[in-house]
Motif scaffolding. Structure first.
Motif, PDB file in Angstrom:
ATOM      1  N   LEU A 287       0.813  -1.221   0.000  1.00  0.00           N
ATOM      2  CA  LEU A 287       0.000   0.000   0.000  1.00  0.00           C
ATOM      3  C   LEU A 287       0.843   1.266   0.000  1.00  0.00           C
ATOM      4  N   SER A 288       2.082   1.151  -0.474  1.00  0.00           N
ATOM      5  CA  SER A 288       3.016   2.278  -0.368  1.00  0.00           C
ATOM      6  C   SER A 288       2.546   3.529  -1.099  1.00  0.00           C
ATOM      7  N   ASP A 289       1.718   3.356  -2.129  1.00  0.00           N
ATOM      8  CA  ASP A 289       1.242   4.517  -2.872  1.00  0.00           C
ATOM      9  C   ASP A 289       0.065   5.206  -2.192  1.00  0.00           C
ATOM     10  N   ARG A 290      -0.419   4.586  -1.091  1.00  0.00           N
ATOM     11  CA  ARG A 290      -1.593   5.144  -0.411  1.00  0.00           C
ATOM     12  C   ARG A 290      -1.341   5.503   1.049  1.00  0.00           C
ATOM     13  N   VAL A 291      -0.415   4.799   1.708  1.00  0.00           N
ATOM     14  CA  VAL A 291      -0.228   5.016   3.148  1.00  0.00           C
ATOM     15  C   VAL A 291       1.226   5.298   3.501  1.00  0.00           C
ATOM     16  N   ILE A 292       1.385   5.964   4.620  1.00  0.00           N
ATOM     17  CA  ILE A 292       2.697   6.159   5.252  1.00  0.00           C
ATOM     18  C   ILE A 292       2.619   5.493   6.616  1.00  0.00           C
ATOM     19  N   VAL A 293       3.484   4.533   6.862  1.00  0.00           N
ATOM     20  CA  VAL A 293       3.447   3.776   8.112  1.00  0.00           C
ATOM     21  C   VAL A 293       4.429   4.363   9.117  1.00  0.00           C
ATOM     22  N   HIS A 294       3.946   4.552  10.331  1.00  0.00           N
ATOM     23  CA  HIS A 294       4.809   5.018  11.419  1.00  0.00           C
ATOM     24  C   HIS A 294       4.676   4.062  12.591  1.00  0.00           C
ATOM     25  N   CYS A 295       5.767   3.421  12.993  1.00  0.00           N
ATOM     26  CA  CYS A 295       5.779   2.545  14.162  1.00  0.00           C
ATOM     27  C   CYS A 295       6.147   3.380  15.388  1.00  0.00           C
ATOM     28  N   SER A 296       5.263   3.410  16.350  1.00  0.00           N
ATOM     29  CA  SER A 296       5.466   4.241  17.538  1.00  0.00           C
ATOM     30  C   SER A 296       6.753   3.869  18.264  1.00  0.00           C
ATOM     31  N   ASN A 297       7.461   4.899  18.758  1.00  0.00           N
ATOM     32  CA  ASN A 297       8.744   4.639  19.444  1.00  0.00           C
ATOM     33  C   ASN A 297       8.864   5.344  20.788  1.00  0.00           C
ATOM     34  N   ARG A 298       7.782   5.922  21.293  1.00  0.00           N
ATOM     35  CA  ARG A 298       7.867   6.704  22.534  1.00  0.00           C
ATOM     36  C   ARG A 298       7.629   5.893  23.802  1.00  0.00           C
ATOM     37  N   ASN A 299       7.153   4.675  23.657  1.00  0.00           N
ATOM     38  CA  ASN A 299       6.783   3.894  24.854  1.00  0.00           C
ATOM     39  C   ASN A 299       7.440   2.518  24.872  1.00  0.00           C
ATOM     40  N   MET A 300       8.697   2.467  24.506  1.00  0.00           N
ATOM     41  CA  MET A 300       9.331   1.162  24.369  1.00  0.00           C
ATOM     42  C   MET A 300       9.837   0.597  25.707  1.00  0.00           C
ATOM     43  N   HIS A 301       9.886  -0.735  25.749  1.00  0.00           N
ATOM     44  CA  HIS A 301      10.496  -1.485  26.848  1.00  0.00           C
ATOM     45  C   HIS A 301       9.880  -1.112  28.206  1.00  0.00           C
ATOM     46  N   ARG A 302      10.681  -0.689  29.165  1.00  0.00           N
ATOM     47  CA  ARG A 302      10.173  -0.443  30.515  1.00  0.00           C
ATOM     48  C   ARG A 302       9.214   0.743  30.587  1.00  0.00           C
ATOM     49  N   LEU A 303       9.249   1.599  29.598  1.00  0.00           N
ATOM     50  CA  LEU A 303       8.321   2.736  29.586  1.00  0.00           C
ATOM     51  C   LEU A 303       6.875   2.275  29.462  1.00  0.00           C
ATOM     52  N   THR A 304       6.667   1.026  29.022  1.00  0.00           N
ATOM     53  CA  THR A 304       5.305   0.509  28.907  1.00  0.00           C
ATOM     54  C   THR A 304       4.699   0.170  30.264  1.00  0.00           C
ATOM     55  N   LEU A 305       5.472   0.304  31.334  1.00  0.00           N
ATOM     56  CA  LEU A 305       4.963   0.008  32.675  1.00  0.00           C
ATOM     57  C   LEU A 305       4.444   1.261  33.379  1.00  0.00           C
ATOM     58  N   ASP A 306       4.511   2.395  32.702  1.00  0.00           N
ATOM     59  CA  ASP A 306       4.177   3.673  33.336  1.00  0.00           C
ATOM     60  C   ASP A 306       2.692   3.955  33.429  1.00  0.00           C
ATOM     61  N   GLY A 307       1.880   3.145  32.797  1.00  0.00           N
ATOM     62  CA  GLY A 307       0.442   3.367  32.828  1.00  0.00           C
ATOM     63  C   GLY A 307      -0.113   3.675  31.447  1.00  0.00           C
ATOM     64  N   ILE A 308      -1.339   3.230  31.208  1.00  0.00           N
ATOM     65  CA  ILE A 308      -1.974   3.439  29.907  1.00  0.00           C
ATOM     66  C   ILE A 308      -2.169   4.918  29.625  1.00  0.00           C
ATOM     67  N   ASP A 309      -2.475   5.689  30.670  1.00  0.00           N
ATOM     68  CA  ASP A 309      -2.689   7.123  30.469  1.00  0.00           C
ATOM     69  C   ASP A 309      -1.392   7.850  30.119  1.00  0.00           C
TER      70      ASP A 309
ATOM     71  N   LYS B 197      -1.937  -2.139  37.169  1.00  0.00           N
ATOM     72  CA  LYS B 197      -3.120  -1.680  37.907  1.00  0.00           C
ATOM     73  C   LYS B 197      -4.260  -1.354  36.948  1.00  0.00           C
ATOM     74  N   HIS B 198      -3.929  -0.689  35.855  1.00  0.00           N
ATOM     75  CA  HIS B 198      -4.963  -0.342  34.880  1.00  0.00           C
ATOM     76  C   HIS B 198      -5.570  -1.599  34.263  1.00  0.00           C
ATOM     77  N   LEU B 199      -4.727  -2.575  33.931  1.00  0.00           N
ATOM     78  CA  LEU B 199      -5.221  -3.793  33.297  1.00  0.00           C
ATOM     79  C   LEU B 199      -6.108  -4.607  34.231  1.00  0.00           C
ATOM     80  N   PHE B 200      -5.745  -4.633  35.510  1.00  0.00           N
ATOM     81  CA  PHE B 200      -6.522  -5.414  36.477  1.00  0.00           C
ATOM     82  C   PHE B 200      -7.576  -4.570  37.191  1.00  0.00           C
TER      83      PHE B 200
END
Length: 345
Positions: free
Chosen positions: A53-75, A190-193
């Motif tokens: 779909l390269s002629d229609r979309v631009i894909v961006h893989c998020s990089n701000r919440n990697m590894h241990r940063l994913t434990l900081d909370g969904i908010d 905590k958010h998940l449970f």
């Protein structure tokens, strides 16, 4: 995000020129990884989207919440992702549409993010309350909202019978997990449970099935042309079928092995229309899971059920459905193909 290199700047300039001439991609696809994940988790999926779909979309893989940063909370993750998406949009003024593709907890983070980035229709006055069934929908930061796709995401949280299959459905173990989950997965646990109680507020996932203050969670979901939930019917030891497919036990369909050679692991597909809000008669004693279900069912969902029960790597179904590793999890490639083939552009 670091400064663009010379090659990237030229690529951006060429994309902008092509878009201005009406021939370039104008659809941003944001891919969001799960807990303790990274941009590499969506490498295969991103490559397939870019290839087909390269002629229609631009894909961006998020990089701000990697590894241990994913434990900081969904908010907290949601606020970071909102800032990241805002920056991506601002540096690409030719972008007109936006879609999200999110795995596992990333689906909840993306739901929070769109609530932050939602913009109501201009013709709706500030004093008028928007009807969720109204065709006149808002935007995501000014962009047309198209696809909101989650892959094995715990929409109903991880609390409750067999929502986390590796706890074996044993009540004592599940209750114990609720008490210690924050020691392992921090605020995100905590958010998940559903054990968070920030400043006396209801659990975050409960707030996210309504519009809450300046966070327009449900209006944002309604803004998308389509919402899709891909789910593992079994062998996903992290996220159960019920929570990922937004169903009660009695609503889980009976499925049979696929005979489709293109999508051999897709075993059931269903379009669930939006249901009118039907509040529990006794709201004080309404089960929390039922409250979440009723809230999320106020919008329509396409539900795609997946099975890897004949696969040698079925015990890794939570990763296979995403093709987290292109070699080990390659059997999930048909799920990504299905996603692309049905992607609204």
């Amino acid at each position: 995000m670091g400064d663009l290199g010379g090659g990237d700047r030229r690529e951006e300039a060429a994309a902008a020129a092509a878009a201005a001439a009406g021939g370039g991609p104008d659809h941003l696809v944001v891919m969001v990884h799960g807990i303790v994940g990274s941009t590499a988790d969506w490498k295969f999926g991103a490559e397939q989207f870019d290839k087909l779909l390269s002629d229609r979309v631009i894909v961006h893989c998020s990089n701000r919440n990697m590894h241990r940063l994913t434990l900081d909370g969904i908010d907290v993750m949601g606020e970071r992702l909102a800032q990241e998406v805002t920056e991506e949009i601002n540096r690409r003024p030719y972008i007109k549409k936006i879609s999200f593709v999110a795995h596992s907890v990333g689906g909840l983070v993306a739901r929070y993010t769109i609530g932050r980035l939602y913009r109501p229709p201009k013709q709706i006055s500030e004093n008028a309350q928007q009807n969720l069934t109204d065709d006149n929908r808002g935007t995501i930061y000014g962009l047309e909202a198209v696809n909101f796709i989650t892959v094995a995401s715990p929409h109903l949280g991880s609390r409750g019978n067999k929502q986390v299959p590796f706890l074996l459905g044993v009540t004592a173990i599940e209750n114990f997990a609720c008490c210690i989950i924050h020691l392992i997965f921090g605020r995100t646990g905590k958010h998940l449970f559903l054990t968070d109680n920030d400043d006396g507020k209801p659990p975050l996932l409960q707030r996210m099935v309504d519009n809450w203050g300046d966070l327009q969670f449900m209006s944002a979901l309604q803004a998308f042309r389509r919402r899709v939930a891909y789910s593992n019917v079994h062998h996903d030891h992290i996220v159960g079928w019920r929570t990922s497919s937004i169903r009660q036990d009695s609503e889980l369909p009976k499925w049979v092995d696929s005979t489709n050679k293109i999508y051999p692991h897709i075993v059931y597909e269903e379009l669930c229309k939006a249901e009118a809000p039907n509040k529990c008669v006794d709201t004080d004693h309404c089960p929390l899971e039922e409250h979440l279900l009723r809230g999320l069912k106020r919008v329509s969902w396409e539900k795609v059920d997946v099975s890897f029960h004949n696969s040698k790597v079925r015990s890794a179904a939570h990763s296979v459905i995403q093709v987290k590793d292109p070699v080990m999890h390659c059997e999930g490639a048909d799920v990504i193909q299905h996603m692309i083939d049905h992607f609204t552009l």
